[in-house]
Design an enzyme around this catalytic site. Structure first.
Site, PDB file in Angstrom:
ATOM      1  N   GLU B  36       0.835  -1.198   0.000  1.00 58.02           N
ATOM      2  CA  GLU B  36       0.000   0.000   0.000  1.00 58.02           C
ATOM      3  C   GLU B  36       0.871   1.249   0.000  1.00 58.02           C
ATOM      4  O   GLU B  36       1.762   1.390   0.842  1.00 58.02           O
ATOM      5  CB  GLU B  36      -0.912  -0.015   1.228  1.00 58.02           C
ATOM      6  CG  GLU B  36      -1.920  -1.152   1.185  1.00 58.02           C
ATOM      7  CD  GLU B  36      -2.374  -1.602   2.561  1.00 58.02           C
ATOM      8  OE1 GLU B  36      -2.061  -0.924   3.561  1.00 58.02           O
ATOM      9  OE2 GLU B  36      -3.007  -2.664   2.644  1.00 58.02           O
ATOM     10  N   ALA B  66      -5.541  -4.524   1.082  1.00 59.11           N
ATOM     11  CA  ALA B  66      -5.964  -5.918   1.166  1.00 59.11           C
ATOM     12  C   ALA B  66      -4.749  -6.777   1.484  1.00 59.11           C
ATOM     13  O   ALA B  66      -4.145  -7.387   0.605  1.00 59.11           O
ATOM     14  CB  ALA B  66      -6.596  -6.335  -0.158  1.00 59.11           C
ATOM     15  N   GLU B  67      -4.398  -6.813   2.767  1.00 58.54           N
ATOM     16  CA  GLU B  67      -3.153  -7.454   3.184  1.00 58.54           C
ATOM     17  C   GLU B  67      -3.096  -8.934   2.846  1.00 58.54           C
ATOM     18  O   GLU B  67      -2.046  -9.463   2.467  1.00 58.54           O
ATOM     19  CB  GLU B  67      -2.922  -7.252   4.677  1.00 58.54           C
ATOM     20  CG  GLU B  67      -2.593  -5.807   5.063  1.00 58.54           C
ATOM     21  CD  GLU B  67      -3.774  -4.878   4.988  1.00 58.54           C
ATOM     22  OE1 GLU B  67      -4.921  -5.361   4.939  1.00 58.54           O
ATOM     23  OE2 GLU B  67      -3.569  -3.653   4.960  1.00 58.54           O
ATOM     24  N   GLN B  89       2.095  -2.163   5.438  1.00 65.44           N
ATOM     25  CA  GLN B  89       2.392  -0.754   5.772  1.00 65.44           C
ATOM     26  C   GLN B  89       2.805  -0.560   7.226  1.00 65.44           C
ATOM     27  O   GLN B  89       3.736   0.183   7.515  1.00 65.44           O
ATOM     28  CB  GLN B  89       1.172   0.103   5.435  1.00 65.44           C
ATOM     29  CG  GLN B  89       1.459   1.580   5.407  1.00 65.44           C
ATOM     30  CD  GLN B  89       0.348   2.347   4.729  1.00 65.44           C
ATOM     31  OE1 GLN B  89      -0.743   2.511   5.278  1.00 65.44           O
ATOM     32  NE2 GLN B  89       0.599   2.792   3.510  1.00 65.44           N
ATOM     33  N   PHE B  90       2.093  -1.232   8.133  1.00 64.32           N
ATOM     34  CA  PHE B  90       2.485  -1.289   9.540  1.00 64.32           C
ATOM     35  C   PHE B  90       2.249  -2.722  10.018  1.00 64.32           C
ATOM     36  O   PHE B  90       1.259  -3.342   9.629  1.00 64.32           O
ATOM     37  CB  PHE B  90       1.656  -0.322  10.395  1.00 64.32           C
ATOM     38  CG  PHE B  90       1.965   1.134  10.173  1.00 64.32           C
ATOM     39  CD1 PHE B  90       2.964   1.777  10.896  1.00 64.32           C
ATOM     40  CD2 PHE B  90       1.259   1.863   9.227  1.00 64.32           C
ATOM     41  CE1 PHE B  90       3.255   3.115  10.694  1.00 64.32           C
ATOM     42  CE2 PHE B  90       1.547   3.210   9.012  1.00 64.32           C
ATOM     43  CZ  PHE B  90       2.544   3.847   9.743  1.00 64.32           C
ATOM     44  N   ALA B  91       3.121  -3.203  10.866  1.00 65.24           N
ATOM     45  CA  ALA B  91       3.010  -4.600  11.332  1.00 65.24           C
ATOM     46  C   ALA B  91       1.646  -4.870  11.954  1.00 65.24           C
ATOM     47  O   ALA B  91       1.141  -5.988  11.895  1.00 65.24           O
ATOM     48  CB  ALA B  91       4.118  -4.901  12.339  1.00 65.24           C
ATOM     49  N   PHE B  93      -1.014  -4.318  10.847  1.00 58.92           N
ATOM     50  CA  PHE B  93      -2.001  -4.694   9.830  1.00 58.92           C
ATOM     51  C   PHE B  93      -1.618  -5.984   9.112  1.00 58.92           C
ATOM     52  O   PHE B  93      -2.153  -6.306   8.053  1.00 58.92           O
ATOM     53  CB  PHE B  93      -2.182  -3.539   8.846  1.00 58.92           C
ATOM     54  CG  PHE B  93      -2.419  -2.226   9.533  1.00 58.92           C
ATOM     55  CD1 PHE B  93      -3.322  -2.131  10.585  1.00 58.92           C
ATOM     56  CD2 PHE B  93      -1.707  -1.092   9.185  1.00 58.92           C
ATOM     57  CE1 PHE B  93      -3.526  -0.939  11.254  1.00 58.92           C
ATOM     58  CE2 PHE B  93      -1.904   0.111   9.850  1.00 58.92           C
ATOM     59  CZ  PHE B  93      -2.817   0.185  10.890  1.00 58.92           C
ATOM     60  N   HIS B 136      -0.453   1.166  15.907  1.00 56.69           N
ATOM     61  CA  HIS B 136       0.758   1.542  15.157  1.00 56.69           C
ATOM     62  C   HIS B 136       1.987   1.369  16.039  1.00 56.69           C
ATOM     63  O   HIS B 136       2.946   2.134  15.960  1.00 56.69           O
ATOM     64  CB  HIS B 136       0.668   2.986  14.655  1.00 56.69           C
ATOM     65  CG  HIS B 136      -0.400   3.218  13.626  1.00 56.69           C
ATOM     66  ND1 HIS B 136      -1.721   3.300  13.948  1.00 56.69           N
ATOM     67  CD2 HIS B 136      -0.337   3.353  12.279  1.00 56.69           C
ATOM     68  CE1 HIS B 136      -2.438   3.497  12.849  1.00 56.69           C
ATOM     69  NE2 HIS B 136      -1.627   3.532  11.820  1.00 56.69           N
TER      70      HIS B 136
HETATM   71  C1  LIG Z   1      -5.950  -3.172   7.598  1.00 51.84           C
HETATM   72  C2  LIG Z   1      -5.282  -1.841   7.416  1.00 51.84           C
HETATM   73  N1  LIG Z   1      -4.399  -1.668   6.411  1.00 51.84           N
HETATM   74  C3  LIG Z   1      -3.760  -0.493   6.239  1.00 51.84           C
HETATM   75  C4  LIG Z   1      -4.001   0.568   7.087  1.00 51.84           C
HETATM   76  C5  LIG Z   1      -3.236   1.904   6.901  1.00 51.84           C
HETATM   77  N2  LIG Z   1      -4.167   2.937   6.401  1.00 51.84           N
HETATM   78  C6  LIG Z   1      -4.764   3.810   7.246  1.00 51.84           C
HETATM   79  S1  LIG Z   1      -5.846   4.802   6.445  1.00 51.84           S
HETATM   80  C7  LIG Z   1      -5.515   4.093   4.952  1.00 51.84           C
HETATM   81  C8  LIG Z   1      -6.239   4.563   3.725  1.00 51.84           C
HETATM   82  C9  LIG Z   1      -7.735   4.358   3.843  1.00 51.84           C
HETATM   83  O1  LIG Z   1      -8.386   4.851   2.682  1.00 51.84           O
HETATM   84  P1  LIG Z   1      -9.963   4.908   2.622  1.00 51.84           P
HETATM   85  O2  LIG Z   1     -10.544   3.598   3.037  1.00 51.84           O
HETATM   86  O3  LIG Z   1     -10.347   5.414   1.270  1.00 51.84           O
HETATM   87  O4  LIG Z   1     -10.388   5.961   3.742  1.00 51.84           O
HETATM   88  P2  LIG Z   1     -10.003   7.513   3.757  1.00 51.84           P
HETATM   89  O5  LIG Z   1      -8.781   7.629   4.639  1.00 51.84           O
HETATM   90  O6  LIG Z   1      -9.751   7.930   2.351  1.00 51.84           O
HETATM   91  O7  LIG Z   1     -11.175   8.222   4.352  1.00 51.84           O
HETATM   92  C10 LIG Z   1      -4.550   3.081   5.081  1.00 51.84           C
HETATM   93  C11 LIG Z   1      -4.015   2.270   3.961  1.00 51.84           C
HETATM   94  C12 LIG Z   1      -4.939   0.359   8.128  1.00 51.84           C
HETATM   95  N3  LIG Z   1      -5.235   1.345   9.007  1.00 51.84           N
HETATM   96  N4  LIG Z   1      -5.559  -0.838   8.257  1.00 51.84           N
END
Ligand SMILES: Cc1ncc(C[n+]2csc(CCOP(=O)(O)OP(=O)(O)O)c2C)c(N)n1
Ligand SMILES: Cc1ncc(C[n+]2csc(CCOP(=O)(O)OP(=O)(O)O)c2C)c(N)n1
Ligand SMILES: [Mg+2]
Ligand SMILES: [Mg+2]
Lengths: 342, 334, 342, 334
Positions: B36, B66-67, B89-91, B93, B136
């Protein structure tokens, strides 16, 4: 700008909402933006290590909140839902307690800011793990149906990027099979941190996935609080009355960086952002209300002053509160006392 | 351990990861990076910044959120001849990918009797002390180190990061590569130029000592070393072993040191019960019990789900050089 | 029944397949059923602890196999794919080695029967964990595209119930975003052990999910090997030529219990099964080929004798082979020697 | 431990689980069961056979094949006042639910500062010796026991199954309830009638002895007891502790026994490195080191991904009463 005489007013499709309700929506939008900016200010001032904004989501969230029945419905939100949380009854003070991570915060300062939870408001606790709370919302909807509590429904929200997670799919599928009282509301701000929608899906319309599950899907302008209200109210009413789940997609935009840890100019241009700013839902709705004669410019001005006062007051009160004590680390691991191995 | 040479440069851990990935992409067409925000954004810590410009979007892949499939697709790539480097991206997850890591990647070679293999690297930032709150900050090594078929690397120095990441990329089996967030920019060190490999499974004695063996890994190796400085001024001599990888684990190095110092203190950031320290202690209790002059102690986090966001909660969860010095002092004096 | 004179023949839409190809399909179907029954026999005889049948899937699998290009395409199957595996080149002997868990089995007797893997045949190793191999297939398709190996594609199969898994969703989505050379083939036998399709999905048509991902979807009669061949060949050709992924749904039926550990009469009726038996794809295709004059009843008889002989021979040869030695437990954990802690 | 009373009956472990679930459904409207094939089929081991007829499809829920959401939906039910009992058809398929168990269920109470809770039971059959091959034989306890917020129960006797399953259902926090497949029909025992609870976290001494403490759980408790019979004929006295739950773990019972026998052998079916035995050994090495007359030994599976399907591979992986007797003899004679 003076008040608009009746004969010059631009009509507004109120979707049955009273003037007071329209003002409530508008006030929630103003409050959301004010509190949002406050978080970023406090971060710049070094008073908090982290803040996460929701600019661009105000119309969608305030409109959706108006379709939420307090004391009955359940909200399973995500971290971008400051306005939705305000709209269903969280106070600016509660928001600031979360931002400042004080002991009096619902989560006792344990979670990141914007990760609210409140039994009182019917706001389910959630983690930072995307999509993980969506099956929880489905489980809550199942409990409602199981107990035959008609007139209640669950509203679960998530970003566009979160629809890629397996748990999103599994939740949609289960809700459809059991015709559960739940509304899946996607806040499509077209970005997942730096990832555009085009790299998240093979086709651009999230609501089109509804068919494959056997539930209705609908897309609406997430910059229009009333279009949002109409769509969410319809879907929630369907859910409350045994009509089953709906997938809604509100198209909006994320005006700010993902969070204070992100610099969005590394992956999108000033122009792109400026282009969407022209459409900023807050001034847009302000003008619409004035032109429809629902509010006068003077009322707007005092509303804004009001909201600022409330924000300042909440900031000061929350900041003055104590942090959780170190011993708090050991509480609520299990029910009752817990002697952690050390 | 790799040491500073005329042809070396000073890098922090982020730079060491970045430089190593860059070399791998340059050297081997089969190497692709997926995760990601690794492309346009260049990773949330900018580790892969601008890689997409040089190597293209087909090698630096911005995945959907989608891990499970980030790892699962990487497994398929590896089975079919690529050398994928998947990023979580972070452990915190990585849990949705547990099935693909533990059930699939770790068993591909075994279940096919060696007909198919899974040369895969999964990189992810972990660890606390960064105000990361519940999601985190976690340490995940103890959730995976029990799993045969996996290798788990936990480097703490820039030179080790490079040598071990090279080893992980060259490895014919799946490697979980854990990078401590707090060391990313905090820890700088000399990193030899050119390609070199540090074998996975070999610990490194970061400081020699005679009165106590301290076994640690990750951020806490640095704090432990700091603590030993204090103890030296008090005339105490402590040996510090950096495991560098927790599966395979360097039993020999641990036993040799313990037989010399006759005392063992295990220090890790993760909570104690069932953590890495449990196996270290059990190994020694099984093979060097009568060489010990003191009980084996574990200085670890308390048994609570996570460190909180509020500073007092994070501080209460984390150790510190001072707290470590106290634990060491107690052992030496025992 | 005598040979059919030309003027009395019922035409058959061959979808461009030669008589030999049609016979090959038929032979694969006969062989699949024969080997299937053999597994169950051996289980009843107490010679093997477990067997898993695929009766009802013969037409679908033999037809799909005909669309697979040996030496180029890759198959990521699941445990129900005995016929598909035969169709792409596995031998009855290899099947029997798997059933008997002998050392010479591709997996060295480590996995359950029907969990084949063969580099030679392009058959990817997979576990018993449903949906887990689907992202692997997508990764393989990515490798093919990345290396610009045009003219190659991946065929991944799964049951109807497996489409409920999150990993299925994530795989579909990624393949669609990157227009990968892959065909998702669902073998919809209408049951997931005891769970009917109606409890797996909110709407009955799996192929309809394709739209939501932005890929074509198609449903066909999985009891008709030629309809299957046509659909799979079309989709594979699209994939090989850069046209991206397709979701195919072949509707068939599971005639037997889920496995020798299952008793399907605890959840479905004899009548339900008998109703579908009328449509049994094996005799149905046999008659069609005879009526079309592609084969004579005599040819059919000798084909069957042939297949039985081959099955007996494979059974005897495999049974005579040794089990893996206990020391084999310690091999192939990692590359090279491994000293397991003990 | 519950003993045979006038009002008791002989049940095997499957019957004990079934009877306990039945009572819970009778007693508490909030109890629902969800999982794959639990309804029409009544579970693959027929544990919930015909429950759907008596309690209805809204309480005995046949779910789609989607483990992450089976647990995730149960978490939501629990947060909103139900008492869900989620079933994972085989422990081998629990990995996709790892995120919901470790990241969500275990942290619901903690992250909400006690405002939301997760009274959830996750039942799943585990373990080998049943020709289950790679994916129907695994032990999963060591992948979860490190996680604060969870409780993990591993009963081996029918009476314990009932008392502990009752405790799990009553528990206000999430409990992972692991049932060994091989004991399902093999192990019979007296089960008291009526509702009773055995507290989670209390071990049980299944046999008293003076020369060696054997700590085990699950199927291997039975095999260990069988082994001790042989040793008795040789005049050796071995104490056998059945942990019954691995989180929380009954440290007190283990330490007391070890201080008495001065020797500890840990026996489990799961592979050794990082397994439950590691923590048991480490606890003792930390608190009773000088009470030991022998090194702490762990008699466990070798460090390979799984037992194979072919009989020789399963036998090579599993222990046996005879192998256990050898390990015990060695320790007693040490
Ligand atoms: C399972 C998981 N994977 C990755 C992350 C890291 N992460 C935090 S916010 C984000 C983007 C989310 O995008 P979206 O669902 O469109 O929501 P938005 O922030 O745009 O409102 C990611 C990849 C996470 N929090 N949880
Ligand atoms: C992840 C996972 N969950 C559960 C199971 C147990 N299981 C084996 S086969 C099966 C039913 C599969 O149904 P379907 O996908 O329709 O394939 P079919 O057997 O009907 O061909 C189940 C639930 C499994 N193997 N893997
Ligand atoms: Mg978004
Ligand atoms: Mg099926």
């Amino acid at each position: 700008m003076a008040n608009i005489p009746a004969q010059m007013r631009k009509p507004l499709d109120r979707h049955g909402l009273s003037g007071d309700q329209l003002k409530t929506i508008f006030r929630t939008m103003l409050l959301q933006r004010q509190l949002d900016n406050r978080g970023f200010q406090l971060n710049r001032q070094g008073k908090v290590p982290f803040a996460l904004g929701s600019e661009g989501h105000e119309a969608l969230q305030a409109g959706a909140a108006m379709a939420f029945v307090r004391g009955k419905d359940i909200l399973a939100p995500y971290y971008r839902d400051l306005g939705l949380s305000l709209g269903i009854g969280l106070t600016p003070y509660e928001i600031m307690l979360s931002i400042f991570a004080r002991a009096a915060d619902h989560n006792g300062g344990r979670q990141f800011p914007n990760h609210y939870s409140s039994k009182r408001a019917g706001l389910m606790s959630f983690s930072s793990v995307l999509a993980a709370s969506i099956p929880h919302a489905v489980g809550a909807a199942y409990a409602i149906k199981y107990r035959k509590e008609s007139g209640r429904a669950v509203l679960v929200t998530f970003g566009d990027g979160t629809t890629s997670e397996g748990e999103w799919h599994e939740s949609m599928n289960f809700a459809a099979i059991h015709k559960l009282p739940i509304v899946f509301l996607c806040e499509n701000n077209q970005w997942a941190i730096s990832t555009p929608l085009s790299l998240q899906m093979g086709q651009p319309d999230i609501y089109k996935r509804a068919d494959g599950y056997g539930m209705p899907g609908e897309q609406f302008d997430g910059f229009d609080p009333l279009a949002t209200y109409a769509a969410v109210a319809r879907a929630m009413e369907r859910a409350r009355s045994g009509g089953g789940p709906t997938l809604l997609e509100g198209v909006c935009y994320r005006f700010l960086a993902h969070s204070t840890d992100d610099n969005d100019l590394t992956y999108r241009t000033r122009e792109d952002i400026a282009e969407h700013r022209k459409d900023d839902p807050v001034p847009r709705f302000e003008n619409a209300l004035i032109e429809a004669g629902v509010v006068t410019p003077d009322e707007v001005a005092s509303l804004k002053a009001d909201v600022l006062r409330e924000t300042n007051d909440a900031t000061d009160r929350a900041e003055a509160m104590p942090f959780p004590a170190p011993e708090e680390l050991f509480t609520h691991v299990y029910e009752g006392p817990w002697e952690p191995w050390q | 351990m790799a040491v500073a040479t005329s042809s070396s440069q000073t890098l922090n851990n982020v730079e060491a990861v970045r430089a190593t990935l860059y070399e791998a992409l340059k050297d081997d067409e089969r190497v692709v990076i997926l995760g990601e925000d690794v492309g346009n954004r260049g990773n949330v810590f900018l580790i892969t910044k601008d890689f997409i410009k040089e190597f293209g979007a087909d090698r630096i892949i911005d995945t959907p959120i989608a891990e499970a499939s980030i790892v699962g697709i990487a497994v398929g790539m590896a089975m079919e001849g690529l050398r994928p480097i998947a990023e979580i991206q972070f452990a915190d997850f990585i849990y949705p990918a547990f099935n693909q890591i533990v059930g699939e990647a770790a068993k591909t070679r075994y279940r096919s009797n060696g007909e198919y293999t899974c040369p895969l690297v999964i990189r992810t930032p972990y660890g606390g002390g960064v105000r990361g709150a519940l999601s985190h900050s976690v340490s995940v090594e103890a959730l995976f180190y029990h799993v045969p078929g996996l290798k788990i690397v936990v480097p703490s120095f820039p030179a080790d990061v490079k040598g071990l990441l090279n080893a992980a990329i060259d490895d014919p089996d799946p490697v979980l590569f854990l990078e401590h967030k707090k060391t990313y920019r905090l820890i700088k060190g000399e990193v030899p130029s050119g390609h070199y490999v540090i074998p996975i499974g070999k610990a490194d004695i970061k400081k020699e000592g005679s009165q106590l063996t301290v076994v640690s890994y990750g951020l806490y190796v640095h704090w432990a070393l700091e603590a030993t400085k204090q103890l030296e001024t008090e005339g105490m001599s402590v040996e510090v072993i950096d495991l560098r990888s927790v599966r395979p684990m360097d039993k020999t190095a641990i036993l040799e040191s313990v037989r010399k110092t006759r005392k063992l203190l295990i220090v890790h950031e993760d909570n104690k019960f069932g953590g890495i320290g449990a196996e270290i202690s059990a190994m020694v209790a099984e093979e060097a019990l009568f060489d010990l002059d003191a009980p084996i102690r574990r200085h670890c986090a308390p048994d609570v789900p996570a460190m909180g966001y509020a500073m007092p909660l994070e501080e209460a969860y984390m150790s510190s050089p001072a707290k470590m010095a106290d634990a060491m002092r107690e052992m030496v004096k025992f």
